[in-house]
Design an enzyme around this catalytic site. Structure first.
Site, PDB file in Angstrom:
ATOM      1  CG  ASP A 170      49.191  45.294  46.957  1.00  0.00           C
ATOM      2  OD1 ASP A 170      49.216  46.430  46.483  1.00  0.00           O
ATOM      3  OD2 ASP A 170      48.234  44.510  46.802  1.00  0.00           O
ATOM      4  CG  MET A 214      45.998  51.208  45.027  1.00  0.00           C
ATOM      5  SD  MET A 214      46.469  50.612  43.394  1.00  0.00           S
ATOM      6  CE  MET A 214      44.926  50.811  42.511  1.00  0.00           C
ATOM      7  NE  ARG A 328      47.327  49.280  38.982  1.00  0.00           N
ATOM      8  CZ  ARG A 328      46.273  48.505  39.147  1.00  0.00           C
ATOM      9  NH1 ARG A 328      46.169  47.748  40.211  1.00  0.00           N
ATOM     10  NH2 ARG A 328      45.325  48.480  38.249  1.00  0.00           N
TER      11      ARG A 328
HETATM   12  O1  F6P Z   1      47.503  43.916  43.044  1.00  0.00           O
HETATM   13  C1  F6P Z   1      47.845  45.109  43.586  1.00  0.00           C
HETATM   14  C2  F6P Z   1      46.778  46.165  43.527  1.00  0.00           C
HETATM   15  O2  F6P Z   1      47.350  47.258  42.893  1.00  0.00           O
HETATM   16  C3  F6P Z   1      46.222  46.526  44.898  1.00  0.00           C
HETATM   17  O3  F6P Z   1      47.008  47.425  45.574  1.00  0.00           O
HETATM   18  C4  F6P Z   1      44.868  47.060  44.550  1.00  0.00           C
HETATM   19  O4  F6P Z   1      43.953  46.925  45.597  1.00  0.00           O
HETATM   20  C5  F6P Z   1      44.478  46.191  43.426  1.00  0.00           C
HETATM   21  O5  F6P Z   1      45.663  45.789  42.788  1.00  0.00           O
HETATM   22  C6  F6P Z   1      43.566  46.837  42.418  1.00  0.00           C
HETATM   23  O6  F6P Z   1      43.375  45.947  41.401  1.00  0.00           O
HETATM   24  P1  F6P Z   1      42.524  46.157  40.095  1.00  0.00           P
HETATM   25  O7  F6P Z   1      43.426  46.762  39.077  1.00  0.00           O
HETATM   26  O8  F6P Z   1      42.112  44.781  39.737  1.00  0.00           O
HETATM   27  O9  F6P Z   1      41.393  47.064  40.461  1.00  0.00           O
END
Ligand code: F6P
Length: 435
Positions: A170, A214, A328
């Site tokens: 992020d 994201m 990611r």
């Molecule tokens: O922490 C970063 C992130 O990848 C955000 O961009 C996204 O909204 C969130 O995590 C999603 O998290 P999770 O894997 O808990 O759904």
């Protein structure tokens, strides 16, 4: 006659002193523990490798890895990393392994004043493991853990050192120029956008492709889609970041305007765009609500909602693409700049802690743009934990795009590659459950 002459005796005494010193130093150093927390990135394990290798090189005895961060530690879930990472090849594999090798958690420690028991339990476990140094690799929520643990250590007079190692796709961590993990995700976004654009412009009638990216409440990663534009690529047409209120009517107008010229278009939207009344766009349609321990809603569905809107109101063929976790964990598309910095922040955290620092986070400071160069520094965790750094409004243009300044800021972070280690046609990873 003496068996050894004076010179040989002197050498022997020196050897004894050196052996004694190193054993004493190892004993004094105590052990190290490291954990990963929050959403993963494709280079977070490079920071883990940086912590492990630097701690070992500096004489740490044992290096433990918490499984599923602080939540797992509370259940005494940890591994001795030396039993898992044995060779330099393992280090190389770990660096190239996406997502959190040790597993992750979204766990908020209670306020110290509300629940000292949890802290007593954690410190008891740390004592059992003879921990002197505690490292936590995470974003602004995870730095809350470092803040609270270092505050508690101060309260009880413990001299365990607590250090935060930054990461998040992020890029919303305060103070640091950028966060490790962002550069690789940005490279993936820009490269993927180029590919989606090639596919999205093939027909001889207008189509709309809406790509959801994201970044929660910060638009840095969505802004990286602007880097797709170049001498071989038309680029994305419109970019919508969460920093600005999203106006659905205005959006439909823009789509209509471009389609009226007979052009197909690709649009980047952040998962976190909100309408005037404060609701996320995805909340305007039916959705399942999941909220984590930090109160963050699971954000997904804005692109789908908007694609339906364009389809039903403008009658244009529209496709929604939610890049979701791909952005990611795309370790085959990491930025070498990013993966190297991720390793370095891990190493810098160990160096600082071994030199006595605690309650700090390692940050990156850009000291030169051309050539690009960043150095590491440490900064008080209280000024970083729980704070979100947003894209400055002056970097967002009136015509729903971003400025050259923003592109200029991101571009160095996506430079250079680190090839995966391929086995049998596929990238090889290190897996804590399978080694
Ligand atoms: O922490 C970063 C992130 O990848 C955000 O961009 C996204 O909204 C969130 O995590 C999603 O998290 P999770 O894997 O808990 O759904």
């Amino acid at each position: 006659p003496p068996i050894l002459n004076w010179k040989s005796r002197g050498i022997l005494i020196h050897i004894f002193i050196i052996i004694y010193y190193f054993n004493w130093r190892t004993f004094m150093l105590g052990n190290v523990i490291v954990g990963q927390s929050g959403g993963p990135t494709s280079v977070i394990n490079s920071s883990l490798a940086g912590v492990f290798k630097t701690a070992k090189d500096r004489g740490a005895n044992k290096v433990y890895g918490m499984l599923h961060g602080i939540k797992g530690l509370l259940d005494k879930q940890y591994v001795d990393l030396s039993e898992k990472i044995k060779t330099d090849i393992d280090i190389d594999l770990l660096k190239r392994t996406p997502s959190s090798y040790l597993g992750s958690c979204r766990y908020k420690l209670p306020e110290i004043s509300d629940d000292r028991e949890t802290y007593e339990k954690i410190f008891e476990i740390l004592r059992e493991l003879n921990i002197s140094y505690f490292f936590y690799i995470g974003g602004n929520d995870s730095m809350d853990t470092i803040k609270k643990l270092s505050d508690y250590a101060l309260l009880i007079g413990s001299d365990i050192k607590f250090m935060g190692v930054p990461k998040t796709i992020d890029n919303d961590l305060a103070v640091t120029d950028h966060t490790p993990g962002f550069g690789s995700a940005a490279k993936f976004i820009a490269a993927t956008m180029k590919e989606i654009i090639r596919d999205g412009l093939v027909y001889d009638y207008p189509t709309v492709t809406i790509v959801e990216i994201m970044g929660r409440n910060a638009g840095w990663l969505t802004a990286a889609s602007a880097l797709a534009r170049g001498e071989d690529c038309e680029g994305v047409d419109l970019i919508y970041l969460p920093e600005k209120v999203f106006d659905i009517d205005h959006f439909l107008e823009r789509v209509k305007e471009i389609a009226s010229k007979g052009r197909s278009m690709v649009i980047a939207v952040s998962e976190g765009i909100k309408v005037m009344d404060g609701r996320y766009v995805f909340e305007l349609s039916e959705h399942v609500e999941f909220v984590d321990a930090f109160g963050h809603k699971q954000l997904a569905g804005s692109a789908k909602f908007l694609a339906n809107k364009v389809g039903s109101e403008l009658g244009i063929k529209t496709r929604a693409i939610e890049l979701s976790t791909l952005q990611r964990c795309a370790a085959h598309m990491t930025s070498r700049t990013d993966i190297t910095e991720a390793f370095n922040v891990g190493g810098a955290a160990v160096k600082a802690a071994f030199e006595g620092e605690t309650g700090k986070v390692v940050v990156l400071k850009r000291v030169s743009d051309d050539p690009y160069m960043c150095i590491t520094e440490t900064h008080d965790v209280h000024q970083i934990a729980n704070i979100e750094k947003k894209v400055p409004l002056e970097w967002i243009t009136e015509d729903d795009f971003v400025t050259e300044d923003l592109i200029h800021y991101i571009r160095p972070l996506i430079q250079a590659e680190l090839s995966p280690i391929m086995v049998d046609g596929l990238p090889r990873h290190l897996n804590v459950n399978m080694d």
